[in-house]
Motif scaffolding. Sequence first.
Motif, PDB file in Angstrom:
ATOM      1  N   SER A  49       9.336  14.428  -5.998  1.00  0.00           N
ATOM      2  CA  SER A  49      10.647  14.024  -5.463  1.00  0.00           C
ATOM      3  C   SER A  49      10.854  12.523  -5.604  1.00  0.00           C
ATOM      4  O   SER A  49      11.240  11.843  -4.645  1.00  0.00           O
ATOM      5  N   LEU A  50      10.593  12.029  -6.778  1.00  0.00           N
ATOM      6  CA  LEU A  50      10.663  10.588  -7.006  1.00  0.00           C
ATOM      7  C   LEU A  50      12.071  10.053  -6.837  1.00  0.00           C
ATOM      8  O   LEU A  50      13.067  10.730  -7.155  1.00  0.00           O
ATOM      9  N   LYS A  51      12.137   8.828  -6.340  1.00  0.00           N
ATOM     10  CA  LYS A  51      13.398   8.144  -6.077  1.00  0.00           C
ATOM     11  C   LYS A  51      13.437   6.846  -6.875  1.00  0.00           C
ATOM     12  O   LYS A  51      12.392   6.290  -7.209  1.00  0.00           O
ATOM     13  N   PRO A  52      14.624   6.332  -7.140  1.00  0.00           N
ATOM     14  CA  PRO A  52      14.712   5.051  -7.858  1.00  0.00           C
ATOM     15  C   PRO A  52      13.917   3.933  -7.178  1.00  0.00           C
ATOM     16  O   PRO A  52      13.352   3.070  -7.862  1.00  0.00           O
ATOM     17  N   VAL A  82       0.846  -1.191   0.000  1.00  0.00           N
ATOM     18  CA  VAL A  82       0.000   0.000   0.000  1.00  0.00           C
ATOM     19  C   VAL A  82       0.881   1.240   0.000  1.00  0.00           C
ATOM     20  O   VAL A  82       1.819   1.347   0.784  1.00  0.00           O
ATOM     21  N   VAL A  83       0.548   2.162  -0.863  1.00  0.00           N
ATOM     22  CA  VAL A  83       1.291   3.415  -0.948  1.00  0.00           C
ATOM     23  C   VAL A  83       0.514   4.538  -0.276  1.00  0.00           C
ATOM     24  O   VAL A  83       1.062   5.302   0.517  1.00  0.00           O
ATOM     25  N   SER A 126       7.380   5.500   3.554  1.00  0.00           N
ATOM     26  CA  SER A 126       8.363   5.733   2.501  1.00  0.00           C
ATOM     27  C   SER A 126       7.958   6.844   1.535  1.00  0.00           C
ATOM     28  O   SER A 126       8.803   7.352   0.785  1.00  0.00           O
ATOM     29  N   VAL A 127       6.675   7.227   1.526  1.00  0.00           N
ATOM     30  CA  VAL A 127       6.225   8.244   0.574  1.00  0.00           C
ATOM     31  C   VAL A 127       5.643   9.477   1.249  1.00  0.00           C
ATOM     32  O   VAL A 127       5.273  10.442   0.571  1.00  0.00           O
ATOM     33  N   LYS A 128       5.580   9.480   2.557  1.00  0.00           N
ATOM     34  CA  LYS A 128       5.012  10.633   3.270  1.00  0.00           C
ATOM     35  C   LYS A 128       5.758  11.913   2.917  1.00  0.00           C
ATOM     36  O   LYS A 128       6.983  11.944   2.888  1.00  0.00           O
ATOM     37  N   GLY A 129       4.983  12.938   2.652  1.00  0.00           N
ATOM     38  CA  GLY A 129       5.573  14.222   2.294  1.00  0.00           C
ATOM     39  C   GLY A 129       5.929  14.348   0.830  1.00  0.00           C
ATOM     40  O   GLY A 129       6.270  15.451   0.374  1.00  0.00           O
TER      41      GLY A 129
END
Length: 114
Positions: free
Chosen positions: A84-87, A47-48, A62-65
Amino acid sequence: QVQLVESGGGLVQPGGSLRLSCAAPGRRFSVYGAVWYRQAPGKQREVVAKFTGSGITNYADSVKGRFTISRDNAGDTVYLQMNSLKPEDTAVYYCNRLLSPLTWGQGTQVTVSS
């Protein structure tokens, strides 16, 4: 059967943004709530972000903010704004209703890479 249709994925560089959409006409996300999931290769679906019918939102740590879940006024389309995407955000993203889940859609691929 009504199928969920996710869209908006693509290839983006680290630090970039994407906005995912999930359409299910008449399926009333505003009542049943909605969940965005993702599944990376070799990993379980996780769940994201989600919101309830009463509007309470919740995000994975991991995706907060960085990510924001929302819906249109009609309640037929759910969005996931990803900044602010990350690999490590690379995955296939899926949506569904929080209550009374529908048939899964095909998902949309998000690839974060330079």
